[in-house]
Scaffold this active site. Structure first.
Site, PDB file in Angstrom:
ATOM      1  N   HIS A   1       0.930  -1.341   0.093  1.00  0.00           N
ATOM      2  CA  HIS A   1       0.046   0.091  -0.057  1.00  0.00           C
ATOM      3  C   HIS A   1       0.885   1.268   0.093  1.00  0.00           C
ATOM      4  CE1 HIS A   1      -3.626  -2.287   2.049  1.00  0.00           C
ATOM      5  NE2 HIS A   1      -3.370  -2.824   0.903  1.00  0.00           N
TER       6      HIS A   1
ATOM      7  N   TYR B   1      -7.958   3.725   9.804  1.00  0.00           N
ATOM      8  CA  TYR B   1      -7.950   3.896  11.217  1.00  0.00           C
ATOM      9  C   TYR B   1      -8.879   4.806  11.531  1.00  0.00           C
ATOM     10  CZ  TYR B   1      -3.381   1.462  11.438  1.00  0.00           C
ATOM     11  OH  TYR B   1      -2.251   0.520  11.270  1.00  0.00           O
TER      12      TYR B   1
ATOM     13  N   PRO C   1      -1.104  -2.836  19.444  1.00  0.00           N
ATOM     14  CA  PRO C   1      -1.174  -2.953  18.155  1.00  0.00           C
ATOM     15  C   PRO C   1      -1.552  -1.767  17.188  1.00  0.00           C
ATOM     16  CG  PRO C   1      -2.930  -3.847  18.948  1.00  0.00           C
ATOM     17  CD  PRO C   1      -2.338  -3.389  20.051  1.00  0.00           C
TER      18      PRO C   1
ATOM     19  N   LYS D   1       3.604  -2.107  15.275  1.00  0.00           N
ATOM     20  CA  LYS D   1       4.990  -2.182  15.477  1.00  0.00           C
ATOM     21  C   LYS D   1       5.731  -3.596  16.114  1.00  0.00           C
ATOM     22  CE  LYS D   1       6.314   1.753  13.760  1.00  0.00           C
ATOM     23  NZ  LYS D   1       6.133   1.414  12.630  1.00  0.00           N
TER      24      LYS D   1
ATOM     25  N   TYR E   1       5.523   5.395  11.081  1.00  0.00           N
ATOM     26  CA  TYR E   1       4.619   4.305  10.639  1.00  0.00           C
ATOM     27  C   TYR E   1       5.328   3.347   9.756  1.00  0.00           C
ATOM     28  CZ  TYR E   1       0.431   1.703   9.173  1.00  0.00           C
ATOM     29  OH  TYR E   1      -0.592   0.968   9.175  1.00  0.00           O
TER      30      TYR E   1
END
Ligand code: APR
Ligand code: PHB
Length: 394
Positions: free
Chosen positions: A72, A202, A294, A298, A386
């Site tokens: 992505h 998210y 979560p 990571k 990220y």
């Protein structure tokens, strides 16, 4: 029995370490208390940092990941019923968010270890560490037939997760533990359905956080914030779908595609760090040393970073006889660990509805989301964390 490095645990940390050591001509034996089928069937998270993808490829175990993984270029933050895309690819100069389930990573690593005739004992029991303060540490265990064994080694790698036997071997007086338990749980489901969106979403909603992720073109992974003590029996499929529809709804008509739910469970969330991550000849790696919630994706990636530093230290030791680098293992790892702890805590705090918070804190949360999605500087900071901060070996 004798080996150079005795590894406890065949999770991402233990298997990646064993493969890295093998590539450097260092011998290891892995002791694992579960069966191979159990390991390969346990559903966990699935986002790989660019550095973890590069490591898998460098170790020659990335072929299936490159074929079946999803690459992505960004992800979405959704709040106030609107989506805001974070273009990670552009912000990080060409990196990708790779979605490839942890148990698939484990299958690839187990295959590679088997092909290289790496020694792995599954379904062991009574694992005990001895002599970690000496140059001849050993691991006592029983094999899957209940036969007792002694594994003599130069080093022990405790890659046995949060509940494993390694960490308690660091004397309590030497061990500092930092912990935060969140008042949130994640209810995760696997669904047989096509993807509802091309990238991860998210969502911060007044009823709680929701996350839309994927596993394959036909299998989707979704999560809902729930009370960590909530029983899964309280969550019928209808209730799950209704909550997901509400939390993911947008003003521009986002359609969540439903399908049969074939797996569901609730996990609780905590942040945890053990400092130091080493004592004598024992080195902790992955969840044995630290836990992240979560939300920042990571966990596996931090395990991969730890074992790269550890493998470098061991390679240096066997090549030069010097342990200076190994002595700094903890110090080097913890700098990255704390940055990942910070990021995971930040994502968790920003995205979940906390009923202990006042309306002031809620407004701050909304301002944070607004800032992140409207400032290039803030989006860049989010994207670089990220996708994974650069690997540091010093
Ligand atoms: N004896 C032998 N093996 C053990 C013992 C024991 N007493 N206790 C635990 N183990 C094994 C577990 O069965 C598991 O396979 O150690 C392994 C630890 O693996 P993980 O928990 O996956 O931890 P780690 O390898 O550090 O990977 C971290 O994986 O679990 C996820 O969310 C976690 O993404 C993170 C990443
Ligand atoms: C997952 O797909 O399981 C997943 C994705 C992103 C996260 C956590 C889990 O932040």
């Amino acid at each position: 029995m004798r080996t150079q490095v005795g590894i406890i645990g065949a999770g991402p940390a233990g298997l990646l370490l064993s493969q890295l050591l093998h590539a450097q001509g260092i011998e290891s034996v892995i002791l694992e208390n579960r069966s191979r089928e159990d390991i390969e069937g346990t559903i966990r998270a699935g986002v790989l940092e660019q550095g973890t993808v590069d490591l898998m490829n460098q170790l020659g175990v990335g072929t299936r990941m490159m074929k079946e993984g999803h690459f992505h270029e960004g992800f979405e933050l959704r709040f106030n019923k609107k989506g805001h895309r974070i273009n990670v690819h552009e912000l990080t100069e060409g990196k990708y968010v790779t979605v490839y389930a942890q148990h698939e990573v484990l299958k690839d690593l187990l295959d590679a270890r088997t092909q290289a005739e790496g020694r792995i004992f599954f379904q062991v029991s009574d694992v005990k560490l001895q002599g970690i303060g000496t140059y001849q540490p050993k691991i006592l265990f029983r094999d899957n037939q209940g036969e007792p064994h002694e594994l003599n080694c130069d080093f022990i790698a405790g890659c046995d997760g949060f509940h494993g036997p390694s960490r308690p071997n660091i004397p309590q007086a030497e061990r500092n533990e930092y912990q935060k338990v969140y008042p949130f749980g994640w209810l995760g489901i696997l669904v047989e359905a096509p993807a509802s969106a091309p990238e991860l979403i998210y969502a911060n909603h007044e009823r709680g956080f929701a996350l839309l992720s994927t596993r394959s073109p036909d299998v989707q992974r979704l999560y809902l914030q729930v009370d960590p003590k909530d029983a899964i029996a309280n969550w019928s499929d209808d209730r799950i779908w209704s909550e997901l529809h509400t939390r993911l709804e947008t003003t521009d008509g986002f359609q969540l595609i439903e399908g049969p739910i074939f797996q569901k469970g609730v996990v609780s969330m905590r942040s945890f760090v053990c400092d130091p991550m080493q004592y004598g000849r024992l080195f902790l790696a992955g969840d044995a040393a630290h836990i992240v919630p979560p939300t920042g994706a990571k966990g596996l990636n931090l395990a991969a970073a730890d074992v790269q530093v550890l493998a470098r230290g061991m390679e240096t030791y066997y090549r030069t006889g010097k342990s200076d680098y190994l002595d700094r293992y903890s110090e080097i790892c913890l700098r990255r660990v704390w940055k990942a702890e910070r990021f995971s805590w930040f994502m968790t705090t920003m995205l979940h509805r906390n009923h202990e918070h006042s309306s002031f804190e809620h407004r701050i949360q909304m301002a944070e989301l607004d800032y992140l999605t409207s400032s290039r500087a803030a989006s860049l900071s989010l994207a670089e964390n990220y996708i994974g901060l650069p690997m540091a070996f010093e």
